[in-house]
Design a protein around this motif. Structure first.
Motif, PDB file in Angstrom:
ATOM      1  N   THR A 184      14.233 -34.909 -16.081  1.00 39.88           N
ATOM      2  CA  THR A 184      13.470 -33.657 -16.084  1.00 39.88           C
ATOM      3  C   THR A 184      12.479 -33.605 -14.927  1.00 39.88           C
ATOM      4  OG1 THR A 184      13.649 -33.497 -18.493  1.00 39.88           O
ATOM      5  CG2 THR A 184      11.927 -32.216 -17.444  1.00 39.88           C
ATOM      6  N   VAL A 185      11.753 -34.681 -14.709  1.00 41.81           N
ATOM      7  CA  VAL A 185      10.781 -34.708 -13.617  1.00 41.81           C
ATOM      8  C   VAL A 185      11.479 -34.560 -12.270  1.00 41.81           C
ATOM      9  CG1 VAL A 185       9.139 -36.191 -12.397  1.00 41.81           C
ATOM     10  CG2 VAL A 185       9.042 -35.999 -14.885  1.00 41.81           C
ATOM     11  N   THR A 186      12.625 -35.205 -12.101  1.00 45.14           N
ATOM     12  CA  THR A 186      13.372 -35.078 -10.848  1.00 45.14           C
ATOM     13  C   THR A 186      13.803 -33.641 -10.612  1.00 45.14           C
ATOM     14  OG1 THR A 186      14.172 -37.361 -11.082  1.00 45.14           O
ATOM     15  CG2 THR A 186      15.370 -35.912  -9.572  1.00 45.14           C
ATOM     16  N   LEU A 187      14.288 -32.993 -11.673  1.00 47.10           N
ATOM     17  CA  LEU A 187      14.685 -31.588 -11.539  1.00 47.10           C
ATOM     18  C   LEU A 187      13.498 -30.702 -11.171  1.00 47.10           C
ATOM     19  CD1 LEU A 187      17.143 -31.049 -14.539  1.00 47.10           C
ATOM     20  CD2 LEU A 187      17.676 -30.774 -12.120  1.00 47.10           C
ATOM     21  N   LEU A 188      12.362 -30.918 -11.843  1.00 45.59           N
ATOM     22  CA  LEU A 188      11.188 -30.078 -11.593  1.00 45.59           C
ATOM     23  C   LEU A 188      10.655 -30.287 -10.183  1.00 45.59           C
ATOM     24  CD1 LEU A 188       9.327 -30.523 -15.003  1.00 45.59           C
ATOM     25  CD2 LEU A 188      10.557 -28.506 -14.217  1.00 45.59           C
ATOM     26  N   VAL A 189      10.572 -31.520  -9.751  1.00 43.65           N
ATOM     27  CA  VAL A 189      10.058 -31.800  -8.412  1.00 43.65           C
ATOM     28  C   VAL A 189      10.978 -31.210  -7.344  1.00 43.65           C
ATOM     29  CG1 VAL A 189       9.586 -33.648  -6.770  1.00 43.65           C
ATOM     30  CG2 VAL A 189       8.790 -33.842  -9.128  1.00 43.65           C
ATOM     31  N   LYS A 190      12.269 -31.296  -7.582  1.00 40.54           N
ATOM     32  CA  LYS A 190      13.223 -30.719  -6.635  1.00 40.54           C
ATOM     33  C   LYS A 190      13.109 -29.197  -6.593  1.00 40.54           C
ATOM     34  CE  LYS A 190      18.158 -30.681  -5.500  1.00 40.54           C
ATOM     35  NZ  LYS A 190      19.514 -31.136  -5.916  1.00 40.54           N
ATOM     36  N   ALA A 191      12.877 -28.596  -7.758  1.00 43.65           N
ATOM     37  CA  ALA A 191      12.780 -27.136  -7.817  1.00 43.65           C
ATOM     38  C   ALA A 191      11.523 -26.613  -7.143  1.00 43.65           C
ATOM     39  CB  ALA A 191      12.816 -26.673  -9.269  1.00 43.65           C
ATOM     40  N   VAL A 192      10.470 -27.427  -7.066  1.00 41.60           N
ATOM     41  CA  VAL A 192       9.228 -26.981  -6.420  1.00 41.60           C
ATOM     42  C   VAL A 192       9.472 -26.599  -4.966  1.00 41.60           C
ATOM     43  CG1 VAL A 192       6.968 -27.786  -5.633  1.00 41.60           C
ATOM     44  CG2 VAL A 192       7.697 -28.249  -7.953  1.00 41.60           C
ATOM     45  N   LYS A 193      10.374 -27.292  -4.307  1.00 41.97           N
ATOM     46  CA  LYS A 193      10.574 -27.091  -2.865  1.00 41.97           C
ATOM     47  C   LYS A 193      11.291 -25.792  -2.539  1.00 41.97           C
ATOM     48  CE  LYS A 193      10.995 -32.112  -2.371  1.00 41.97           C
ATOM     49  NZ  LYS A 193      11.872 -33.242  -1.958  1.00 41.97           N
ATOM     50  N   THR A 194      12.048 -25.245  -3.502  1.00 41.74           N
ATOM     51  CA  THR A 194      12.879 -24.072  -3.207  1.00 41.74           C
ATOM     52  C   THR A 194      12.521 -22.852  -4.044  1.00 41.74           C
ATOM     53  OG1 THR A 194      14.539 -24.855  -4.808  1.00 41.74           O
ATOM     54  CG2 THR A 194      14.816 -25.537  -2.506  1.00 41.74           C
ATOM     55  N   SER A 195      11.614 -22.973  -4.990  1.00 43.88           N
ATOM     56  CA  SER A 195      11.326 -21.869  -5.911  1.00 43.88           C
ATOM     57  C   SER A 195      10.239 -20.970  -5.362  1.00 43.88           C
ATOM     58  CB  SER A 195      10.903 -22.417  -7.276  1.00 43.88           C
ATOM     59  OG  SER A 195      11.900 -23.252  -7.811  1.00 43.88           O
ATOM     60  N   GLU A 196      10.120 -19.807  -5.969  1.00 48.52           N
ATOM     61  CA  GLU A 196       9.048 -18.889  -5.588  1.00 48.52           C
ATOM     62  C   GLU A 196       7.763 -19.228  -6.340  1.00 48.52           C
ATOM     63  OE1 GLU A 196       8.586 -16.796  -9.167  1.00 48.52           O
ATOM     64  OE2 GLU A 196       8.030 -15.670  -7.389  1.00 48.52           O
ATOM     65  N   SER A 197       6.680 -18.522  -6.029  1.00 48.56           N
ATOM     66  CA  SER A 197       5.344 -18.954  -6.451  1.00 48.56           C
ATOM     67  C   SER A 197       5.189 -19.011  -7.971  1.00 48.56           C
ATOM     68  CB  SER A 197       4.279 -18.036  -5.851  1.00 48.56           C
ATOM     69  OG  SER A 197       4.452 -16.708  -6.301  1.00 48.56           O
ATOM     70  N   GLN A 198       5.776 -18.053  -8.709  1.00 47.96           N
ATOM     71  CA  GLN A 198       5.643 -18.066 -10.165  1.00 47.96           C
ATOM     72  C   GLN A 198       6.240 -19.333 -10.763  1.00 47.96           C
ATOM     73  OE1 GLN A 198       7.052 -13.918 -11.208  1.00 47.96           O
ATOM     74  NE2 GLN A 198       5.750 -14.328 -12.956  1.00 47.96           N
ATOM     75  N   VAL A 199       7.420 -19.702 -10.253  1.00 48.49           N
ATOM     76  CA  VAL A 199       8.090 -20.897 -10.772  1.00 48.49           C
ATOM     77  C   VAL A 199       7.322 -22.148 -10.375  1.00 48.49           C
ATOM     78  CG1 VAL A 199      10.237 -22.216 -10.742  1.00 48.49           C
ATOM     79  CG2 VAL A 199      10.309 -19.717 -10.705  1.00 48.49           C
ATOM     80  N   ARG A 200       6.777 -22.188  -9.155  1.00 51.46           N
ATOM     81  CA  ARG A 200       6.019 -23.362  -8.726  1.00 51.46           C
ATOM     82  C   ARG A 200       4.787 -23.564  -9.593  1.00 51.46           C
ATOM     83  NH1 ARG A 200       7.022 -21.187  -3.558  1.00 51.46           N
ATOM     84  NH2 ARG A 200       4.835 -20.606  -3.278  1.00 51.46           N
ATOM     85  N   ALA A 201       4.092 -22.472  -9.907  1.00 46.14           N
ATOM     86  CA  ALA A 201       2.915 -22.591 -10.761  1.00 46.14           C
ATOM     87  C   ALA A 201       3.294 -23.079 -12.156  1.00 46.14           C
ATOM     88  CB  ALA A 201       2.189 -21.247 -10.844  1.00 46.14           C
ATOM     89  N   GLU A 202       4.392 -22.546 -12.716  1.00 42.37           N
ATOM     90  CA  GLU A 202       4.821 -22.972 -14.046  1.00 42.37           C
ATOM     91  C   GLU A 202       5.274 -24.433 -14.041  1.00 42.37           C
ATOM     92  OE1 GLU A 202       4.724 -22.579 -17.787  1.00 42.37           O
ATOM     93  OE2 GLU A 202       4.523 -20.696 -16.665  1.00 42.37           O
TER      94      GLU A 202
END
Length: 787
Positions: free
Chosen positions: A137-155
């Motif tokens: 889960t942490v790997t998925l979330l950290v990877k998603a931070v680099k490509t997501s938009e601001s709402q997703v990064r904040a969440e």
């Protein structure tokens, strides 16, 4: 809505509703379910758990909004916490599958946000029950931070914070990865809400990961300072809380009892789990001096550069205002996390370090505006910790420490001024003062070659003394009769204040005068002795510019305290008027003292006019004569003035006229029983010419230098304030020149840069003023955020 109050979702009723009503029905069901699950037993939901979990997971694909997804995450976590945890891993996998989806459409965004929120809720509520799934889960979330938009990064940052709080020391294997992701969001993020979320995530890491406050301490401090650059109020508050908590953890003992740990909001059940992580940290414990030096480095030098040395540190011109404001918040948060007992034990070191910020060359070498901003920051720190962390007794102890610091600084400043005066006298020739006769207004004023009593002082202790005196004045005023302990032997409050009245800085002398006034208001019995002492010092040191200016300010402040209900003998009022008149007569006899004596004279006369009618009445005839001599007597005399004098004589003249206008305003305000029609007509004679004089001020400033802008502006302000006190019927004769001057003021004809004040907030409707940040005006942070 009553049909929504059931353990399982009533799907038949939901199907009968319109599309716009369905989200409300689901929200009401989740609200009810969240309340029920908290008090439910395992046996209550055992038979229905699988169906309930499926219904909850199905809501992920219904594009839930922020309130709904928060409730959905809470209900899902509580179901597995109260009931059976067999379906927990399947629920986590389904949320992870949603995160892996490549669908970047806007309609799928809410589903992704809901899945991320549910992951955070389950990890925070269930902690180690999630097993080893947190790594994926942490790997998925950290990877998603680099490509997501601001709402997703904040969440994602919120979810990572909840993961850290839920796992505690059990998740230490992935904390480095989370730290790297939060670091990028904290410093390289343009959206402020993402920075706030990253700051809260790093605060959870500080609670449970020892490397944050040991090996990475300086790096994290540097990141915090960088995050404050170009930030808003919310970011500064969150980052300051992170910085204060970081330094608190760095100073906390390595073997702290779990029950005594400083917990954070949302830390959950992992407070005890972090102990092993804390004990595993390597490196020595940070000392209090080192922690305070880190904050001081950020205040003085800004982000990043305070970790460097040599030439690189000298290249930095200092931090921006956002960093200084944020570090000021961090000072308060650090003391708050350490607690009142710690602060009282280390009061001397803390106060000394905070006040020394204002004596550092990086603070005093900037512009006057930067010095004022730095002074407000330190004043905010002192006021906040005093009100929120110190008891009444501890506040008086802190006042004693501050008095000792001020006494030391004022002694050093006095020694330096004495040495400079001796050196100047040794090198100066016998004819070093040049005379310039033919002053303005019929008098003779000698132009001064130099004056040590300028409005701005290069002395490094001036800003420290001003800030300390302002804080002490507030403590005295709020302490009331309890402040009497500061007059006992050993405190030297009055002696220190009287010494500061001789300081080379005008701002320091003004702050000392304000302190004496607050002392008189707190202890009315000290009013008369303080007046005697100031009058005596003024008479004994009447050849010192600093003494003349400082003592007159103190006397004016003490006399103004009389209007607050504290009386003085009539003889004292007579002494004040006599001292003011004498200073006016002596103003033209010594070029070195002309300006100071003129200002001091009108300080005393203006203060004397604030007394009641019986005290002013005997002196009113002489005051009319003094006002007539200070202001232009006729249009012919006003025209002749323009061709006479020099820059210095005009400065003295404008100061004199500003003082005269101020004393007239004080007379109209405080002595209404003496304002008869005859009295008002006598006042109008010099006022007509004063209004006419306003039109010639721009030309005078242009001819004799920009240093006359301040006294010219002061004249205009005092005139407008005076005219406000007069009935409108008395202004008919000056309507034309007055309207011309007002139009010039409103259109910024003479000074286009003078637009720093606004009445917009006060004129807005209360419901509309929120756009202008009116809520901030009700907080203690107003003094900093309004800068």
């Amino acid at each position: 809505m009553e049909l929504a109050h059931s353990l399982l979702l009533n799907e038949e009723c939901l199907a009968q509703l319109r599309d716009v009503e369905k989200p409300v029905f689901i929200y009401e069901w989740l609200r009810f379910l969240d309340k029920v699950l908290v008090a439910a037993q395992k046996s209550d939901i055992k038979e229905k758990q699988n169906t309930l979990v499926e219904q909850l997971l199905a809501q992920l694909h219904n594009e839930p909004g922020p309130p709904t997804r928060r409730l959905l995450a809470s209900c899902l976590a509580n179901v597995f916490h109260v009931g059976d945890s067999l379906g927990l891993f399947d629920a986590i996998d389904r949320c992870n599958d949603i995160m892996r989806s490549k669908d970047d459409s806007l309609s799928y965004l809410q589903t992704k946000l809901a899945a991320i929120c549910c992951l955070g809720g389950m990890y925070e509520r269930l902690g180690r029950l999630v097993g080893r799934t947190f790594k994926d889960t942490v790997t998925l979330l950290v990877k998603a931070v680099k490509t997501s938009e601001s709402q997703v990064r904040a969440e994602i940052m919120h979810t990572l914070e909840r993961v850290v709080n839920g796992l505690g020391a059990a998740g230490s294997g992935c904390y480095k990865e989370i730290y790297k992701a939060a670091k990028n969001c904290l410093t390289a993020e343009r959206h402020m809400h993402v920075r706030c979320a990253a700051a809260r995530c790093m605060m959870a890491l500080v609670q449970h990961a020892a490397f944050m406050y040991t090996t990475e301490l300086e790096s994290v401090v540097s990141l915090c300072l960088k995050a404050m650059t170009e930030s808003n109020y919310d970011v500064r508050c969150d980052v300051a809380r992170l910085l204060g908590f970081l330094l608190h953890r760095a100073l906390s003992p390595a073997t702290q009892h779990p029950g005594q740990s400083q917990s954070m909001p949302g830390s959950g059940q992992a407070g005890q789990q972090s102990q092993s992580s804390q004990q595993s940290g390597s490196g020595r414990k940070t000392t209090m001096e080192e922690a305070l030096n880190l904050l001081a480095g950020g205040f003085l030098k800004g982000g990043g550069s305070f970790l460097k040395s040599g030439v690189e540190s000298l290249k930095n011109s200092g931090p921006n205002r956002e960093i200084r404001v944020g570090v000021s918040y961090a000072y308060v948060q650090f003391a708050s996390f350490m607690g009142s007992r710690w602060l009282e034990r280390n009061l001397q070191v803390y106060l000394s370090q905070v006040l020394q910020l204002l004596s550092n060359p990086k603070t005093t070498s900037g512009s006057h505006v930067d010095c004022v901003y730095a002074r407000n920051c330190v004043l905010y720190i002192l006021h906040t910790i005093s009100r929120t962390l110190l008891s009444d007794r501890a506040q008086l102890t802190a006042a004693r420490e501050i008095i000792a610091i001020v006494a030391s600084c004022s002694s050093a400043a006095a020694a330096a001024a004495t040495a400079a005066a001796v050196a100047a006298a040794a090198t100066a020739g016998p004819n070093s003062t040049s005379a310039s006769s033919g002053g303005i207004g019929g008098g003779t004023i000698v132009a001064a070659t130099s004056s040590s009593s300028s409005s701005g002082s290069g002395d490094e202790s001036a800003q420290l003394i001003v800030c300390a005196m302002q804080h002490l004045a507030g403590v005295l005023y709020s302490a009331g009769s309890s402040a009497a302990s500061l007059l006992e032997d050993g405190a030297h409050l009055v002696d220190t204040a009287m010494a500061v009245l001789l300081h080379p800085s005008q701002a320091a002398r003004l702050a000392s005068a304000h302190l004496l006034k607050c002392l008189a208001l707190a202890l009315p019995g000290q009013l008369s002795p303080l007046l005697d002492r100031c009058l005596t010092q003024l008479q004994q040191l009447k050849t010192s510019p600093e003494s003349v200016h400082g003592c007159s300010l103190a006397i004016a402040g003490l006399v103004s305290a009389v209007s607050g209900g504290h009386g003085v003998p009539q003889a004292k009022a007579r002494q004040v008027f006599q001292a003011g008149e004498e200073l006016l007569r002596l103003a033209s006899q010594n070029s070195r003292l002309s300006l100071q004596r003129t200002q001091a004279a009108w300080f005393l006369l203006g203060a004397g006019m604030t007394l009641s009618g019986p005290a002013v009445r005997p002196h009113l005839p002489r005051m009319f004569l003094t006002w007539r001599n200070a202001l232009p007597r006729s249009a012919k005399e006003l025209e002749a003035e323009r061709s006479r004098g020099d820059a210095f004589t005009w400065q003295v003249t404008l100061e004199s006229r500003a003082g005269a206008l101020c004393s007239m305003q004080a007379f109209l305000t405080h002595c209404p029983e003496l304002c008869s029609e005859e009295t008002l007509r006598r006042l109008l004679q010099p006022l007509d010419q004063a209004v006419t004089m306003m039109a010639s001020l721009p030309q005078i400033v242009k001819s004799f230098g920009p240093h006359l802008k301040a006294p010219a502006a002061l004249c205009r302000q005092r005139l407008y304030c005076l005219l406000q006190q007069l009935p409108t019927s008395y202004l008919e004769s000056m309507h034309h020149p007055l309207l011309r001057e007002l139009v010039s003021e409103f259109t910024l004809t003479e000074n286009p840069a003078n637009h720093t004040t606004s009445l917009l907030r006060s004129l807005c409707h209360p419901d509309d003023s929120a756009v202008l940040g009116s809520w901030l005006q009700d907080t203690d942070d107003k003094i900093l955020e309004d800068q």
